[in-house]
Design a protein around this motif. Sequence first.
Motif, PDB file in Angstrom:
ATOM      1  N   SER A  11      34.708   9.955 -10.150  1.00 29.22           N
ATOM      2  CA  SER A  11      35.493  10.057  -8.926  1.00 29.22           C
ATOM      3  C   SER A  11      35.861  11.503  -8.667  1.00 29.22           C
ATOM      4  O   SER A  11      36.198  12.246  -9.596  1.00 29.22           O
ATOM      5  CB  SER A  11      36.758   9.215  -9.039  1.00 29.22           C
ATOM      6  N   GLN A  13      37.491  14.245  -5.313  1.00 28.38           N
ATOM      7  CA  GLN A  13      38.007  14.386  -3.955  1.00 28.38           C
ATOM      8  C   GLN A  13      36.958  15.042  -3.062  1.00 28.38           C
ATOM      9  O   GLN A  13      36.077  15.776  -3.549  1.00 28.38           O
ATOM     10  CB  GLN A  13      39.293  15.205  -3.959  1.00 28.38           C
ATOM     11  N   PRO A  88      33.082  11.837   1.738  1.00 29.08           N
ATOM     12  CA  PRO A  88      33.289  10.395   1.512  1.00 29.08           C
ATOM     13  C   PRO A  88      32.016   9.581   1.737  1.00 29.08           C
ATOM     14  O   PRO A  88      31.791   8.584   1.038  1.00 29.08           O
ATOM     15  CB  PRO A  88      34.378  10.053   2.533  1.00 29.08           C
ATOM     16  N   ALA A  91      29.662   8.664  -1.215  1.00 28.74           N
ATOM     17  CA  ALA A  91      30.038   7.654  -2.206  1.00 28.74           C
ATOM     18  C   ALA A  91      29.007   6.531  -2.228  1.00 28.74           C
ATOM     19  O   ALA A  91      28.631   6.000  -1.177  1.00 28.74           O
ATOM     20  CB  ALA A  91      31.414   7.101  -1.888  1.00 28.74           C
ATOM     21  N   THR A 121      32.280   8.071  -6.574  1.00 27.10           N
ATOM     22  CA  THR A 121      33.350   7.771  -5.624  1.00 27.10           C
ATOM     23  C   THR A 121      33.911   9.077  -5.096  1.00 27.10           C
ATOM     24  O   THR A 121      34.216   9.989  -5.870  1.00 27.10           O
ATOM     25  CB  THR A 121      34.459   6.954  -6.302  1.00 27.10           C
ATOM     26  N   SER A 123      36.901  10.502  -2.583  1.00 24.88           N
ATOM     27  CA  SER A 123      38.100  10.167  -1.817  1.00 24.88           C
ATOM     28  C   SER A 123      38.403  11.265  -0.810  1.00 24.88           C
ATOM     29  O   SER A 123      38.183  12.446  -1.058  1.00 24.88           O
ATOM     30  CB  SER A 123      39.282   9.975  -2.760  1.00 24.88           C
ATOM     31  N   SER A 124      38.907  10.829   0.326  1.00 21.22           N
ATOM     32  CA  SER A 124      39.205  11.793   1.402  1.00 21.22           C
ATOM     33  C   SER A 124      40.606  12.350   1.279  1.00 21.22           C
ATOM     34  O   SER A 124      41.413  11.884   0.500  1.00 21.22           O
ATOM     35  CB  SER A 124      39.026  11.125   2.753  1.00 21.22           C
TER      36      SER A 124
END
Length: 124
Positions: A11, A13, A88, A91, A121, A123-124
């Motif tokens: 994961s 950002q 994003p 992903a 993954t 994430s925004s």
Amino acid sequence: QVQLMESGGGSVQAGGSLRLSCAASEITYNNNCMGWFRQAPGKEREGVAAIYVDVGSTYYADSVAGRFTISQDSVKNTVSLQMNGLKPEDAAVYYCAARRGCFPGVLTYEFNYWGQGTQVTVSS
């Protein structure tokens, strides 16, 4: 039977980086084109990048060109995908794959060997 094993998912950002690796049990004439594909939920599988092992030619999807880099590692029978500037929409589950021979447009052709996949993954 060629076996492929991915590692390095995780994961991050948006704007961050990840490096995926694919270790092949062997690289022969039959699997000298190594590639990365991805599939997000509800979407079709998409070819991301490929490399013609020992030749060095690389091929990228337009959606990742300039952000992702596929390379052959110094570790034997391993290729990596360096992913920078992740969005994003990047992903997905990323799969390593292999086939005989690379050429322009190869990402739309059938690959014969597949790994189990690794989750990315963003994430925004």
